[in-house]
Scaffold this motif. Structure first.
Motif, PDB file in Angstrom:
ATOM      1  N   ILE A  48       0.861  -1.179   0.000  1.00 53.19           N
ATOM      2  CA  ILE A  48       0.000   0.000   0.000  1.00 53.19           C
ATOM      3  C   ILE A  48       0.900   1.233   0.000  1.00 53.19           C
ATOM      4  O   ILE A  48       1.632   1.474   0.962  1.00 53.19           O
ATOM      5  N   SER A  49       0.872   1.985  -1.089  1.00 57.28           N
ATOM      6  CA  SER A  49       1.700   3.187  -1.182  1.00 57.28           C
ATOM      7  C   SER A  49       1.146   4.285  -0.280  1.00 57.28           C
ATOM      8  O   SER A  49       0.009   4.210   0.204  1.00 57.28           O
ATOM      9  N   ARG A  50       1.943   5.299  -0.058  1.00 51.41           N
ATOM     10  CA  ARG A  50       1.486   6.414   0.768  1.00 51.41           C
ATOM     11  C   ARG A  50       0.282   7.099   0.143  1.00 51.41           C
ATOM     12  O   ARG A  50      -0.652   7.494   0.851  1.00 51.41           O
ATOM     13  N   SER A  51       0.306   7.221  -1.181  1.00 51.73           N
ATOM     14  CA  SER A  51      -0.825   7.886  -1.849  1.00 51.73           C
ATOM     15  C   SER A  51      -2.097   7.058  -1.735  1.00 51.73           C
ATOM     16  O   SER A  51      -3.188   7.599  -1.528  1.00 51.73           O
ATOM     17  N   LEU A  52      -1.967   5.730  -1.834  1.00 51.29           N
ATOM     18  CA  LEU A  52      -3.142   4.885  -1.683  1.00 51.29           C
ATOM     19  C   LEU A  52      -3.643   4.924  -0.247  1.00 51.29           C
ATOM     20  O   LEU A  52      -4.853   4.969   0.000  1.00 51.29           O
ATOM     21  N   ALA A  53      -2.737   4.912   0.713  1.00 48.21           N
ATOM     22  CA  ALA A  53      -3.147   4.996   2.120  1.00 48.21           C
ATOM     23  C   ALA A  53      -3.910   6.296   2.386  1.00 48.21           C
ATOM     24  O   ALA A  53      -4.917   6.300   3.099  1.00 48.21           O
ATOM     25  N   ARG A  54      -3.434   7.396   1.807  1.00 45.70           N
ATOM     26  CA  ARG A  54      -4.145   8.677   1.979  1.00 45.70           C
ATOM     27  C   ARG A  54      -5.549   8.593   1.398  1.00 45.70           C
ATOM     28  O   ARG A  54      -6.520   9.060   2.007  1.00 45.70           O
ATOM     29  N   ARG A  55      -5.659   8.015   0.198  1.00 45.74           N
ATOM     30  CA  ARG A  55      -6.981   7.913  -0.418  1.00 45.74           C
ATOM     31  C   ARG A  55      -7.895   7.019   0.417  1.00 45.74           C
ATOM     32  O   ARG A  55      -9.084   7.314   0.576  1.00 45.74           O
ATOM     33  N   MET A  56      -7.369   5.932   0.955  1.00 45.68           N
ATOM     34  CA  MET A  56      -8.180   5.034   1.769  1.00 45.68           C
ATOM     35  C   MET A  56      -8.716   5.749   3.004  1.00 45.68           C
ATOM     36  O   MET A  56      -9.848   5.525   3.421  1.00 45.68           O
ATOM     37  N   ARG A  57      -7.903   6.642   3.575  1.00 42.23           N
ATOM     38  CA  ARG A  57      -8.328   7.356   4.781  1.00 42.23           C
ATOM     39  C   ARG A  57      -9.337   8.467   4.467  1.00 42.23           C
ATOM     40  O   ARG A  57     -10.203   8.769   5.291  1.00 42.23           O
ATOM     41  N   ARG A  58      -9.235   9.072   3.291  1.00 43.35           N
ATOM     42  CA  ARG A  58      -9.993  10.294   3.006  1.00 43.35           C
ATOM     43  C   ARG A  58     -11.182  10.117   2.065  1.00 43.35           C
ATOM     44  O   ARG A  58     -12.057  10.992   2.016  1.00 43.35           O
ATOM     45  N   CYS A  59     -11.235   9.017   1.309  1.00 39.18           N
ATOM     46  CA  CYS A  59     -12.224   8.943   0.228  1.00 39.18           C
ATOM     47  C   CYS A  59     -13.658   8.796   0.731  1.00 39.18           C
ATOM     48  O   CYS A  59     -14.599   9.206   0.050  1.00 39.18           O
ATOM     49  N   VAL A 202     -10.329   1.026   8.350  1.00 36.61           N
ATOM     50  CA  VAL A 202      -9.339   1.481   7.382  1.00 36.61           C
ATOM     51  C   VAL A 202      -7.945   1.483   7.995  1.00 36.61           C
ATOM     52  O   VAL A 202      -6.978   0.987   7.396  1.00 36.61           O
ATOM     53  N   SER A 203      -7.810   2.034   9.188  1.00 37.96           N
ATOM     54  CA  SER A 203      -6.497   2.128   9.821  1.00 37.96           C
ATOM     55  C   SER A 203      -5.886   0.752  10.040  1.00 37.96           C
ATOM     56  O   SER A 203      -4.671   0.562   9.882  1.00 37.96           O
ATOM     57  N   GLY A 204      -6.723  -0.231  10.391  1.00 42.17           N
ATOM     58  CA  GLY A 204      -6.227  -1.575  10.613  1.00 42.17           C
ATOM     59  C   GLY A 204      -5.746  -2.232   9.334  1.00 42.17           C
ATOM     60  O   GLY A 204      -4.720  -2.926   9.322  1.00 42.17           O
ATOM     61  N   VAL A 205      -6.489  -2.040   8.237  1.00 38.62           N
ATOM     62  CA  VAL A 205      -6.083  -2.601   6.946  1.00 38.62           C
ATOM     63  C   VAL A 205      -4.725  -2.040   6.538  1.00 38.62           C
ATOM     64  O   VAL A 205      -3.832  -2.782   6.098  1.00 38.62           O
ATOM     65  N   ILE A 206      -4.544  -0.741   6.697  1.00 43.39           N
ATOM     66  CA  ILE A 206      -3.277  -0.104   6.330  1.00 43.39           C
ATOM     67  C   ILE A 206      -2.152  -0.590   7.238  1.00 43.39           C
ATOM     68  O   ILE A 206      -1.066  -0.943   6.772  1.00 43.39           O
TER      69      ILE A 206
END
Length: 213
Positions: A48-59, A202-206
């Motif tokens: 999980i890239s940083r950009s994907l992690a950001r999208r997962m948290r914010r989308c 979400v936080s747990g998946v990341i």
């Protein structure tokens, strides 16, 4: 559906390492594929890239399981070239009713914006296809799917072929003999696509992806 090609036959085919494809949406014939190099997504190597992690948290998207299996397959086939013909569609719909095929869906409100579907057998998940109607929706679907497969006790995530997209997420290619060895190991046990008590955040998946990759 062809009288010769049944859901039970399809499961036997997966168990010996082959899978079906049609040459196009309009081709009534279904062929069997056994590639010399097989794509797999190591469950301990998903990235999980940083950009994907950001999208997962914010989308704000919702992830659901098996609430729209046929629409996911239809969305996967909604492209200029597809191997999903009516026979294959009917076969996977039947496998879903039998409990051997599952969808993971990404929702934006009531809009289906991404997803992936595949077949389960033993501790193997055979990923068939995915789609995305929003940036990173299919990547997010894979992130949630890998976390679910790990929680359910799966040991093999077969992607059939390796694409650049899958390689960027940790996918690799292995030879046919190694694939068959991994498949035999996976078929020797059992796993659950809906593990008891599994309610991911979400936080747990990341976090779990970071710990295992």
């Amino acid at each position: 559906m062809s009288a010769e090609l049944t859901p039970e036959l399809l499961l036997r085919a997966y168990a010996i390492g082959i899978f079906p494809m049609a040459s196009s949406r309009d081709d009534p014939e279904v062929g069997w594929v056994d590639p010399p190099l097989r794509g797999v997504l190591p469950l301990d190597g998903f990235h999980i890239s940083r950009s994907l992690a950001r999208r997962m948290r914010r989308c704000g998207w919702q992830v659901r399981i098996d609430t729209a299996f046929e629409p996911v397959v239809e969305a996967c086939a909604d492209r200029s070239e597809t191997w999903i013909n009516p026979t294959i569609f009917a076969l996977y719909a039947a496998l879903h009713r039998m409990g051997h095929a599952h969808s993971l869906e990404v929702w934006e409100g009531e809009a289906l914006v991404g997803g992936v579907y595949g077949v389960t057998l033993g501790r193997a998940f055979f990923g068939e296809s995915m789609f995305s109607r929003r940036t990173d929706a299919s990547k997010l679907a894979l992130a949630w799917l890998v976390d679910r497969l790990r929680a359910g006790g799966f040991v093999l995530f077969d992607t059939q072929f390796l694409t650049d997209h899958l390689a960027s997420l940790g996918g690799i290619e292995i030879g046919r003999s190694e694939y068959h060895a991994r498949l035999a190991e996976a078929l020797a046990g059992s796993a659950s696509f809906t593990p008891r008590g599994y309610c991911p955040e979400v936080s747990g998946v990341i976090q779990r992806s970071t710990q295992t990759s």
